[in-house]
Each structure stands twice: as structure tokens, then as C-alpha cells.
Enzyme design. Structure first.
Site, mmCIF file in Angstrom:
data_model
loop_
_atom_site.group_PDB
_atom_site.id
_atom_site.type_symbol
_atom_site.label_atom_id
_atom_site.label_comp_id
_atom_site.label_asym_id
_atom_site.label_seq_id
_atom_site.Cartn_x
_atom_site.Cartn_y
_atom_site.Cartn_z
ATOM 1 N N GLU A 147 10.168 1.033 10.296
ATOM 2 C CA GLU A 147 11.199 2.022 9.946
ATOM 3 C C GLU A 147 10.557 3.389 10.145
ATOM 4 O OE1 GLU A 147 14.228 1.462 9.337
ATOM 5 O OE2 GLU A 147 14.338 -0.628 8.698
ATOM 6 N N CYS A 193 14.052 10.604 6.109
ATOM 7 C CA CYS A 193 14.162 10.118 7.491
ATOM 8 C C CYS A 193 15.584 10.314 7.990
ATOM 9 C CB CYS A 193 13.740 8.656 7.574
ATOM 10 S SG CYS A 193 14.607 7.583 6.425
ATOM 11 N N LYS A 248 0.846 -1.199 0.000
ATOM 12 C CA LYS A 248 0.000 0.000 0.000
ATOM 13 C C LYS A 248 0.877 1.243 0.000
ATOM 14 C CE LYS A 248 -1.675 2.449 3.396
ATOM 15 N NZ LYS A 248 -1.638 3.787 2.773
ATOM 16 N N GLU A 279 11.383 16.169 14.969
ATOM 17 C CA GLU A 279 11.751 15.888 13.576
ATOM 18 C C GLU A 279 11.019 16.897 12.695
ATOM 19 O OE1 GLU A 279 9.981 12.454 11.534
ATOM 20 O OE2 GLU A 279 11.873 12.154 10.506
HETATM 21 P P1 NAD Z 1 2.811 8.334 7.966
HETATM 22 O O1 NAD Z 1 3.108 7.546 9.189
HETATM 23 O O2 NAD Z 1 1.843 9.425 8.036
HETATM 24 O O3 NAD Z 1 2.301 7.382 6.788
HETATM 25 C C1 NAD Z 1 3.061 6.266 6.335
HETATM 26 C C2 NAD Z 1 2.118 5.268 5.701
HETATM 27 O O4 NAD Z 1 1.260 4.727 6.701
HETATM 28 C C3 NAD Z 1 1.199 5.823 4.616
HETATM 29 O O5 NAD Z 1 1.085 4.855 3.586
HETATM 30 C C4 NAD Z 1 -0.111 5.995 5.351
HETATM 31 O O6 NAD Z 1 -1.231 5.943 4.502
HETATM 32 C C5 NAD Z 1 -0.094 4.804 6.283
HETATM 33 N N1 NAD Z 1 -0.912 4.919 7.489
HETATM 34 C C6 NAD Z 1 -1.376 6.045 8.082
HETATM 35 N N2 NAD Z 1 -2.068 5.727 9.197
HETATM 36 C C7 NAD Z 1 -2.018 4.384 9.308
HETATM 37 C C8 NAD Z 1 -2.518 3.454 10.279
HETATM 38 N N3 NAD Z 1 -3.206 3.857 11.352
HETATM 39 N N4 NAD Z 1 -2.271 2.144 10.088
HETATM 40 C C9 NAD Z 1 -1.555 1.717 9.023
HETATM 41 N N5 NAD Z 1 -1.063 2.549 8.083
HETATM 42 C C10 NAD Z 1 -1.277 3.868 8.224
HETATM 43 O O7 NAD Z 1 4.252 8.809 7.463
HETATM 44 P P2 NAD Z 1 4.559 9.786 6.264
HETATM 45 O O8 NAD Z 1 4.149 11.151 6.699
HETATM 46 O O9 NAD Z 1 4.052 9.197 5.007
HETATM 47 O O10 NAD Z 1 6.148 9.705 6.198
HETATM 48 C C11 NAD Z 1 7.000 10.555 6.899
HETATM 49 C C12 NAD Z 1 7.597 9.849 8.104
HETATM 50 O O11 NAD Z 1 8.198 8.625 7.687
HETATM 51 C C13 NAD Z 1 8.702 10.636 8.763
HETATM 52 O O12 NAD Z 1 8.574 10.549 10.163
HETATM 53 C C14 NAD Z 1 9.975 9.908 8.320
HETATM 54 O O13 NAD Z 1 11.072 10.065 9.164
HETATM 55 C C15 NAD Z 1 9.490 8.505 8.254
HETATM 56 N N6 NAD Z 1 10.330 7.720 7.365
HETATM 57 C C16 NAD Z 1 11.136 6.754 7.906
HETATM 58 C C17 NAD Z 1 11.982 6.033 7.093
HETATM 59 C C18 NAD Z 1 12.876 4.976 7.659
HETATM 60 O O14 NAD Z 1 13.386 4.167 6.886
HETATM 61 N N7 NAD Z 1 13.110 4.917 8.967
HETATM 62 C C19 NAD Z 1 12.014 6.285 5.733
HETATM 63 C C20 NAD Z 1 11.188 7.281 5.207
HETATM 64 C C21 NAD Z 1 10.348 7.984 6.042
#
Ligand code: NAD
Length: 472
Positions: free
Chosen positions: A244, A278, A171, A375
Site C-alpha cells: 500500500e 495517502c 514493525k 506526492e
Molecule cells: P516509508 O516508506 O519511509 O516507511 C514505511 C515503513 O517502512 C516504516 O516502518 C519504515 O521504518 C519502513 N522501512 C523503511 N525502509 C525500509 C526497507 N528498506 N525495508 C523495509 N521496511 C522499511 O513511508 P513513511 O514515510 O513512513 O510513510 C509515508 C508514505 O506512506 C507516503 O508515501 C504515503 O502515501 C504512504 N502511505 C500509503 C498508504 C496506503 O494505504 N496506500 C497509507 C499510508 C501511507
């Protein structure tokens, strides 16, 4: 509503629409550029059923047969770089050259992952018995990707997840589904039906996926707050998880650096992908002996960087990807202003349309301020002064996050000895953000659980199975 979308989900080897759609916006223009399927619970059930049905045959294939499929997928991606890069820029905002880098990286990530192998350990071979521990796939993986690097972060999961013999329901983020759906369409004939399913949906879909009884493991990349919800939801079925999550990476800059040479490198460590990485440098600790000249050199360099629509020639930094994130970053800058921090550059949002924030650099704000502790995930960087390296290490490590970090200095041995004391999953010396499909990558503390990449990342898509054979 009728299915009017040109974009289709991939379920059981078929391109399928949904009865509802949601819109995708170009963050540089705020124009709707497409509508995509908003999967229903029944669509999710169908995707998981397809993945379950494909599992026996896929898991029975040899590693080499699965490698060949990953390599074929990689070749398809690499044969469509131009189209995918344009699509990625239109939904994500990043400039074309960065989008191209991501598409190429996505292709090569699959090839790198395909080169990995699983261990098979004979732990006892005595007169009485032979005991061997091997790794077996888990079943159906639910993979959830964020919006900052939609393609490559999906490949972080697809590569090892499928190589290990699992099938998958992926997804993408609702902010960036287009390039992932297009890849699904392009690769559909090189992947056996049901092995990789791609579904898109609005905010309701993620929680449905993590709670679904038909999923054996969740591989999630996203924010720490969502990661906690994923973990909670996965606990009901005791699903395996890899998380992650967010980061607040420190950079420690030693006094022996060459200021002119390093300033652009440090700038991009923080502002690459508009800070939406990230593992972007989010706190920069600079030794007092070079603080002022380096600060001034970074600011001067920043003034030369072009912010704009990623599809325009010469753009180096695009918009923030989406409105909620745009508002978050603006709120952090507003907080810095209210606290009276010295804003060296930027600070005021650029007039719309588009979610544009100028490169913003803040001069030595207090360690306790929000811009240091949180962050930011956007184009805002606090520069922080240190005197004693022990103090810098302590401040670098005093974070709930522990994803990445970097140390910069001409004396590499000294820098390495400091790097070893940074309490993060990955620490770089004199560079940042280098990741490899054959190296483990993951976060400590609230930056996550488990790793992706390398043999360790591959093993997270497996369970240990010990086979004990009595002799004689
Ligand atoms: P997010 O947590 O808002 O969303 C990530 C994904 O989760 C999306 O596909 C979203 O639709 C889905 N999602 C949202 N609510 C959910 C739920 N309750 N259950 C299951 N899935 C759900 O994150 P974002 O804003 O898309 O990404 C930014 C964040 O991701 C930042 O904090 C960044 O640091 C982190 N990030 C981490 C890594 C890593 O490898 N550690 C890499 C990239 C980004």
C-alpha cells in the site's frame, strides 16, 4: 547500553527490552519524549520463532475463535482511548480530536475485520468427484506500518492477517512506535502468546524483516520508493506481498457545486492530518466557472484554521511528523517559489521549535510542476483550473500513482460517470477518505500491489487450496 526504556516489545507473549534503544521525538516541540528498544537481529529471530511456534495452534482454531480474540483486542483498545490518544498526539503530532478518531477507528477496524468470512467454493460435485477450493493461511506475516496513521494502519493488517489464521510480526515506524507498543502491552493477555509480536527498531530493522527466511508474507504500507525495495527484498524468498504505497489523488470539482458549502469540505479533503494521508487530495482540478470564487472561499476558510501543538485546545492542524518529511515539504514549496508560482497563502515555514509549515495554497501552477506531479504529503495544495471535463479526467489520470480520487458535483449521476473514469483504486463522489473494513482498498500503478479490506483483502492473507475427492 542498559535497557532503560519503559517501552517494551512484545515477543512470544512477553514484554522484552533490547540491548540498544533509539529516541522518539515530539514533532511539536522537538523534545525527546521516550526511548524505545532498537531490536537486534537476534530479537527479530526470536519474534519470528515465536510467531512460527504459535502458528499451528492458531491456524487450527475456528474462524469464530479467532474472531473472539480480535473483538477482545478491540475492546481493550476502546477501553483506553484517552491514554492512547495522548500518546499518539505526542509522537505523531496530530491534534487530540484526530488522534481520538484514529484510536476509535483502530478499535472498530478490528471489529469490522472480524465480521469477514472466507469463501469455500465447491467447484465440481459430479458422480466421479467432489472438488472444493478453500483458503488456507500462509504462515508468518511481516507487517510494516508508516508514521501518518500508526495505529489504524497496523489494524488494517492485524485484523485480516490474524483472522485468516496467520501469526504476525509487526514493525511500526521508528517515528511513531509508542502507541503501537502501548497497545501491544495492553492486549498481551487477550492474544495467545506469539500470535502477534511487535518489535521496534531503527532503519536497519525493516530490511532485516523483509529478507528473513522465516517470513511468508510481507504486508507493507509506506512510500513507493520503499515499497520497491520491499518487493526486491521479498523476491529472494518469493514471499507474498501486499504493498500500500503513495498517492497523488486528484479531485475534480464540477461547475454546479455550492461554493460556500463545499469550500470547507474541499479544504479538509487536502489538509486533514496536515496533508499526511495517502488518500489526501493532492491536486484539485476546479472548473473555470467556479474557479475564482471557490479558490477565494477555500483561502478564506484556510485563514481561520489553527495550526499548532496537537495537545493544545483548539488546534486543528499539527506539525509535520518528522524532520526528513518537513525538509521534503519545504523543498517542494521552495521549488514553487523559484518557479514563480502564485502562492495565495502560507509559503514560509513557521519559526521553530517544531516541524511547522503553514497551510500553503498555490494558484493554478503548470501541470508539469513538481507540486502537481509529486506526492507532497504535507500542508500544500495546488488548485488547478479546467475548462473541459475530458481534459480534467486526462490530467487526473496522467500520474504514476493511482490510489484514490474524488469527483464533486450537484448532479450525482454526472459525477458518478466521471468517477468511473478516474483510474484509481478508490474514487469517492461528494466526499473523500471514507474507508471501510469490509471494502477493498488498494492502489493501481505505482500506488501498490494488492488490496487491504473486504473479502479480497482477507484473501491476500491466504493461499487457495483445492481438495479433489474421487468418488466410488
Ligand atoms: P516509508 O516508506 O519511509 O516507511 C514505511 C515503513 O517502512 C516504516 O516502518 C519504515 O521504518 C519502513 N522501512 C523503511 N525502509 C525500509 C526497507 N528498506 N525495508 C523495509 N521496511 C522499511 O513511508 P513513511 O514515510 O513512513 O510513510 C509515508 C508514505 O506512506 C507516503 O508515501 C504515503 O502515501 C504512504 N502511505 C500509503 C498508504 C496506503 O494505504 N496506500 C497509507 C499510508 C501511507
Amino acid at each position: 547500553m542498559a535497557d532503560s526504556s519503559q517501552y517494551k516489545m512484545l515477543i512470544g507473549g512477553q514484554l522484552v527490552g533490547a540491548s540498544e534503544q533509539f529516541d522518539v521525538v515530539n514533532p511539536a516541540t522537538e523534545q525527546v519524549i521516550a526511548s524505545v528498544p532498537d531490536a537486534s537481529q537476534a530479537d527479530l529471530d526470536a519474534a519470528i520463532a515465536a510467531a512460527r511456534a504459535a502458528f499451528p495452534a492458531w491456524s487450527a482454531k475456528t474462524m469464530d475463535e479467532r474472531r473472539a480474540v480480535l473483538n477482545a483486542m478491540s475492546d481493550v483498545i476502546l477501553a483506553n482511548i484517552d491514554e492512547l490518544k495522548r500518546l499518539l498526539t505526542s509522537e505523531q503530532g496530530k491534534p487530540h480530536h484526530e488522534a481520538e478518531g484514529e484510536v476509535i477507528g483502530a478499535g472498530y477496524w478490528l471489529k469490522g475485520a472480524a465480521s469477514l468470512d472466507l469463501p469455500r467454493d465447491v467447484v465440481e460435485d459430479s458422480e466421479e468427484r467432489r472438488v472444493e477450493t478453500r483458503r488456507v493461511p500462509l504462515g508468518v506475516v511481516g507487517a510494516i506500518a508508516p508514521w501518518n496513521f500508526p495505529l489504524i494502519l497496523a489494524m488494517f493488517k492485524i485484523g485480516p492477517g490474524l483472522l485468516a489464521g496467520n501469526t504476525m510480526v509487526l514493525k511500526p515506524s521508528p517515528f511513531t512506535p509508542l502507541s503501537t507498543l502501548r497497545v501491544a502491552e495492553l492486549i498481551k493477555d487477550v492474544v495467545p502468546a506469539g500470535v502477534l509480536n511487535v518489535i521496534t527498531g531503527s532503519d536497519r530493522l525493516g530490511p532485516w524483516l523483509t529478507a528473513h527466511q522465516g517470513i511468508d508474507k510481507i504486508s507493507f504500507t509506506g512510500s513507493t520508493a520503499t515499497g520497491k525495495r520491499v518487493m526486491e527484498s521479498a523476491s529472494a524468498g518469493l514471499k507474498r506481498i501486499t504493498l500500500e504505497l503513495g498517492g497523488n489523488d486528484p479531485a475534480i470539482v464540477m461547475p454546479d457545486v455550492d461554493v460556500a458549502e463545499i469550500a470547507p469540505k474541499l479544504f479538509w479533503a487536502a489538509f486533514n492530518n496536515n496533508g499526511q494521508i495517502c488518500i489526501a487530495t493532492k491536486r484539485m482540478y476546479i472548473h473555470k466557472d467556479v474557479y475564482e470564487p471557490l479558490r477565494d472561499a477555500i483561502v478564506e476558510y484556510a485563514k481561520t484554521v489553527k495550526v499548532g501543538d496537537g495537545s493544545e485546545q483548539g488546534t486543528q492542524i499539527g506539525p509535520i511528523n518528522n524532520r526528513p518529511q518537513y525538509e521534503r515539504v519545504k523543498a517542494l514549496i521552495a521549488d514553487s517559489k523559484e518557479q514563480g508560482h502564485n502562492i495565495l497563502l502560507g509559503g514560509d515555514a513557521i519559526e521553530g521549535p517544531g516541524y511547522f509549515i503553514p497551510v500553503t495554497i498555490i494558484d493554478n501552477p503548470p501541470e508539469t510542476s513538481r507540486i502537481v506531479q509529486e506526492e507532497q504529503f504535507g500542508p500544500v495544495l495546488p488548485l488547478l483550473k479546467f475548462d473541459d471535463v475530458e481534459d480534467a479526467i486526462a490530467r487526473a489520470n496522467a500520474s504514476e500513482y493511482g490510489l484514490g480520487g474524488s469527483v464533486w458535483g450537484a448532479d450525482t449521476d454526472r459525477a458518478l460517470s466521471i468517477a468511473e473514469r478516474v483510474a484509481s483504486g478508490t474514487v469517492w463522489v461528494n466526499e473523500t477518505q471514507y474507508l471501510s473494513p469490509v471494502a477493498a482498498f488498494g492502489g493501481r500503478r505505482q500506488s501498490g500491489i494488492g488490496v487491504e479490506g473486504g473479502r479480497e483483502g482477507l484473501m491476500e492473507y491466504t493461499a487457495a487450496q483445492t481438495i479433489s475427492v474421487k468418488k466410488g
